[in-house]
Write a protein that holds these residues in place. Structure first.
Motif, mmCIF file in Angstrom:
data_model
loop_
_atom_site.group_PDB
_atom_site.id
_atom_site.type_symbol
_atom_site.label_atom_id
_atom_site.label_comp_id
_atom_site.label_asym_id
_atom_site.label_seq_id
_atom_site.Cartn_x
_atom_site.Cartn_y
_atom_site.Cartn_z
ATOM 1 N N ASP A 118 0.813 -1.216 0.000
ATOM 2 C CA ASP A 118 0.000 0.000 0.000
ATOM 3 C C ASP A 118 0.846 1.265 0.000
ATOM 4 O O ASP A 118 0.425 2.297 -0.534
ATOM 5 N N ASP A 119 2.030 1.206 0.603
ATOM 6 C CA ASP A 119 2.865 2.393 0.709
ATOM 7 C C ASP A 119 3.752 2.601 -0.519
ATOM 8 O O ASP A 119 4.481 3.585 -0.607
ATOM 9 N N ASP A 120 3.717 1.672 -1.466
ATOM 10 C CA ASP A 120 4.495 1.832 -2.692
ATOM 11 C C ASP A 120 3.942 2.985 -3.524
ATOM 12 O O ASP A 120 2.749 3.326 -3.434
ATOM 13 N N LEU A 121 4.810 3.561 -4.346
ATOM 14 C CA LEU A 121 4.387 4.586 -5.289
ATOM 15 C C LEU A 121 4.014 3.954 -6.622
ATOM 16 O O LEU A 121 4.662 3.010 -7.073
ATOM 17 N N PHE A 122 2.994 4.508 -7.261
ATOM 18 C CA PHE A 122 2.607 4.107 -8.613
ATOM 19 C C PHE A 122 2.487 5.349 -9.471
ATOM 20 O O PHE A 122 1.904 6.353 -9.048
ATOM 21 N N THR A 123 3.022 5.266 -10.664
ATOM 22 C CA THR A 123 2.874 6.377 -11.586
ATOM 23 C C THR A 123 2.991 5.865 -13.015
ATOM 24 O O THR A 123 3.421 4.733 -13.250
ATOM 25 N N GLU A 124 2.574 6.701 -13.960
ATOM 26 C CA GLU A 124 2.669 6.373 -15.380
ATOM 27 C C GLU A 124 3.651 7.328 -16.042
ATOM 28 O O GLU A 124 3.852 8.453 -15.583
ATOM 29 N N LYS A 125 4.217 6.879 -17.143
ATOM 30 C CA LYS A 125 5.086 7.745 -17.938
ATOM 31 C C LYS A 125 4.599 7.734 -19.385
ATOM 32 O O LYS A 125 4.158 6.703 -19.900
ATOM 33 N N SER A 126 4.699 8.883 -20.026
ATOM 34 C CA SER A 126 4.269 8.993 -21.423
ATOM 35 C C SER A 126 5.451 9.201 -22.355
ATOM 36 O O SER A 126 5.300 9.670 -23.471
ATOM 37 N N ALA A 127 6.644 8.845 -21.864
ATOM 38 C CA ALA A 127 7.856 8.889 -22.674
ATOM 39 C C ALA A 127 8.720 7.710 -22.244
ATOM 40 O O ALA A 127 8.375 6.983 -21.310
#
Length: 217
Positions: A118-127
């Protein structure tokens, strides 16, 4: 698993310059992030090199979390196709790549061999790069946690992982590329990227070395 190596002459070059083989002989877990790039079914399912690095990524993630560090999962964003994409890849391949990260909640898009916390980071990249300004929120998320060191893992070594390592160095991070927790299509592609990173952008260490740095902190 890739047969990875750094040429002895490259080790000798840095040893002569700075008096030691590796730039970073210690890390502070609370200021360190494991960055896992693009480990989604599109890339992992058909590539045995990708599947082989899953246990090493999990080992580092468990150790770093236990020491108070951060695990950051970076996934490909679903993007709009552009005329440049169509021109460069061809329309069919451009459409495949556009949606390579899948849809739905980010944790559910990961390869099934991971169990994010739960404490992990999640993100997306568009490059390609997870650190290119304006194309991924990762730098801002890491800044909020006071991160100064990044452990780069994932796929593809010589594309998104190398691009992320280069830009992370430019932004001022201490970069460690984990040699046996990155995967490419061929050994020669993998090793060319490791050579470039070690020569100019950061350290290249195997998983066992990284675990040793975490344990020694």
């Amino acid at each position: 698993m890739h047969e990875w190596f750094i040429e002895p002459r490259e080790y000798a070059r840095h040893e002569q310059r700075r008096g030691r083989r590796f730039a970073f002989t210690h890390l502070t877990p609370a200021r360190t992030a494991l960055v896992v790039v693009d480990m989604v079914p599109f890339f992992v399912a058909e590539n045995p090199y990708c599947r082989s690095i899953v246990p090493n990524i999990n080992r580092i993630a468990d150790a770093l979390r236990g020491a108070g560090g951060t695990v950051a999962w970076v996934l490909p964003a679903v993007t709009e196709r552009t005329a440049l994409d169509d021109e460069f890849y061809g329309p069919e391949v451009a459409e495949v790549f556009r949606a390579s990260g899948g849809t739905g909640p980010l944790p559910e898009r990961l390869w099934s061999g991971f169990a994010p916390h739960d404490d992990d980071l999640f993100t997306e990249k568009s490059a390609a790069s997870a650190f290119f300004p304006g194309r991924c929120a990762l730098p801002e998320l890491l800044e909020q946690r006071g991160i100064d060191t990044v452990l780069i893992t994932g796929t593809v070594t010589n594309v998104c992982c190398e691009s992320s390592a280069r830009d992370a160095k430019t932004l001022g991070y201490r970069v460690i590329m984990v040699a046996d927790a990155n995967a490419a299509r061929r050994d020669q592609d993998h090793n060319a990227a490791l050579h470039t990173v070690y020569r100019t952008f950061g350290d290249v260490r195997p998983t066992d070395d990284v675990l040793g740095l975490i344990a020694a902190a």
